[in-house]
Design an enzyme around this catalytic site. Structure first.
Site, short mmCIF file in Angstrom:
data_model
loop_
_atom_site.label_atom_id
_atom_site.label_comp_id
_atom_site.label_asym_id
_atom_site.label_seq_id
_atom_site.Cartn_x
_atom_site.Cartn_y
_atom_site.Cartn_z
N ASN A 154 0.83 -1.21 0.00
CA ASN A 154 0.00 0.00 0.00
C ASN A 154 0.86 1.25 0.00
OD1 ASN A 154 -0.48 1.94 2.51
ND2 ASN A 154 0.19 -0.05 3.33
N PHE B 8 -1.74 8.32 4.41
CA PHE B 8 -2.56 8.90 5.49
C PHE B 8 -3.78 9.70 5.02
CE2 PHE B 8 1.55 9.62 8.25
CZ PHE B 8 1.72 8.25 8.35
N SER C 259 5.78 5.03 8.51
CA SER C 259 5.13 4.78 7.22
C SER C 259 6.10 5.16 6.11
CB SER C 259 3.86 5.62 7.09
OG SER C 259 3.45 5.60 5.73
N ASN D 63 5.14 5.96 3.21
CA ASN D 63 4.35 6.64 2.19
C ASN D 63 4.20 8.14 2.40
OD1 ASN D 63 3.88 4.12 0.95
ND2 ASN D 63 2.32 3.69 2.51
N THR D 64 4.85 8.67 3.43
CA THR D 64 4.91 10.12 3.64
C THR D 64 6.39 10.49 3.56
OG1 THR D 64 2.93 10.17 5.02
CG2 THR D 64 4.49 11.97 5.33
N LYS E 119 5.59 3.64 16.89
CA LYS E 119 5.49 2.56 15.90
C LYS E 119 6.65 2.63 14.93
CE LYS E 119 2.33 0.33 12.65
NZ LYS E 119 0.94 0.23 12.19
N ASN F 26 5.60 -1.51 11.34
CA ASN F 26 4.86 -1.02 10.18
C ASN F 26 5.20 -1.90 8.97
OD1 ASN F 26 3.42 0.81 8.44
ND2 ASN F 26 3.81 2.41 9.96
#
Ligand SMILES: Cc1cc2nc3c(=O)[nH]c(=O)nc-3n(C[C@H](O)[C@H](O)[C@H](O)COP(=O)(O)O)c2cc1C
Length: 336
Positions: free
Chosen positions: A112, A116, A177, A179-180, A218, A247
């Site tokens: 994925n 967010f 994450s 993805n940021t 996390k 994560n």
């Protein structure tokens, strides 16, 4: 729910994010959450106390599935012992362009690149202030908005904490994450100490009215031993209460190599990476920091290995997608 493999084969003909949204859309309807207990067995009981919080069982729904805390009663009906909502950012945002969820059924994995998408801290705080099912703690996973620089990231975490503090039972700082852009740099030794000190200070001042609530961090599965050691040391020095490990991973080597995809991989191929991180956190903290083990858990055997490695609680996301709504029951009861 032996029907689930059939239901899954129908669901899996559709776009993953579309199916996620349809499922969540149904689960948030009050009549659905009220009806579910008639079709499902009573929640598995395996009382567990961590940070003084009582969990009816140690299997939680991981962050990302119910980002905006919309279907809490349905998760309770499915037997989860706790739910981590979020990632929530201070301001609402749309996330990265679609498609951003990809399934790999042969590998029991998902990639994925959501980034967010969420309704923002204020809206989620309002939703969490409605009455909630008893005995099922809610964690709020918080992050920074994409537009906030890494240098100002602590302000976003602090702002989320301020909005959400009265309404959740624990808080998870998502610094892992993929993805940021830049987010994972918050795991670097200096950055993490500054971030955790700022959050711990805010928590201590909020605690005077609402009581002291646990804050955990996390982390990614792709860290070197020394990086994990530095995070554990920073957590212990600043009074942070625990670690969520882990994560998603940026290591896609378990997937067919002709599919280059941005994002983080979750699911079965992540299990050994997450177990490694849990063991190192336990070892570096001398067992003093409670750990929520997360990554690749879908069978009872995985759950048992995670607990043996040092986790006090576990969470599932991809296992829920592949194994279905009774996963908490399967992890705690079934010998499969
Ligand atoms: C589609 C998707 C969205 C996710 N969104 C978030 C998120 O918003 N915040 C977060 O901390 N983790 C998020 N995660 C990561 C999960 O919480 C979990 O850490 C990871 O998937 C590993 O567990 P699993 O193998 O059981 O899926 C997401 C995972 C997936 C598959």
């Amino acid at each position: 729910m032996t029907l689930y493999p059939l239901i899954r084969s129908i669901l899996f003909t559709q776009d993953p994010e579309f199916i996620h949204d349809v499922a969540l859309g149904a689960l948030k309807i009050p009549a659905v959450s009220r009806a579910l207990p008639s079709f499902l067995p009573p929640p598995p009981s395996c009382p567990t106390t961590v940070w003084g919080l009582q969990f009816r069982n140690p299997v939680g729904l991981a962050a990302g599935f119910d980002k905006n805390a919309e279907a809490i009663n349905s998760w309770a009906a499915m037997g989860f012992g706790f739910v981590e909502i979020g990632t929530v950012t201070p301001r609402p945002q749309h996330g990265n362009p679609k498609p951003r969820i990809h399934r790999f059924p042969a590998q029991r994995a998902i990639v994925n690149s959501m980034g967010f998408p969420n309704h923002g801290a204020d809206a989620v705080a309002k939703r969490l202030s409605s009455p909630r099912p008893p005995g099922m703690p809610i964690g709020a996973n918080v992050g920074k908005n994409r537009g906030t620089s890494i240098e100002s990231a602590a302000d976003d975490y602090v702002e989320c904490l301020r909005h959400l503090y009265p309404h959740a039972d624990y808080f998870a700082l998502n610094i892992s994450s993929p993805n940021t852009p830049g987010l994972r740099h918050l795991q670097d030794a200096n950055a993490i100490r500054d971030l955790l000190s700022a959050v711990a200070r805010e928590r201590d001042s909020l605690a005077t009215d609402a009581g002291r609530k646990p804050v955990v961090v996390k982390i990614a599965p792709d860290l070197e031993d020394d990086q994990i050691g530095a995070i554990v040391a920073a957590a212990q020095e600043t009074g942070i209460d625990g670690i969520v490990a882990t994560n998603t991973t940026t290591d896609h080597s378990a997937l067919p190599n002709h599919i280059p995809l941005a994002g983080g991989m979750s699911g079965l191929p992540l299990l050994d990476l997450s177990l490694r991180i849990v063991r190192i956190v336990r070892e570096r903290s001398g067992g003093a920091l409670p750990i929520i083990g997360c990554g690749g858990i879908s069978k009872r055997e995985h759950f048992e290995r995670m607990i043996e490695a040092g986790a006090s609680l576990v969470q599932v996301y991809t296992g829920f997608v592949y194994e279905g709504p009774l996963i908490a029951h399967h992890l705690l009861h079934a010998r499969r």
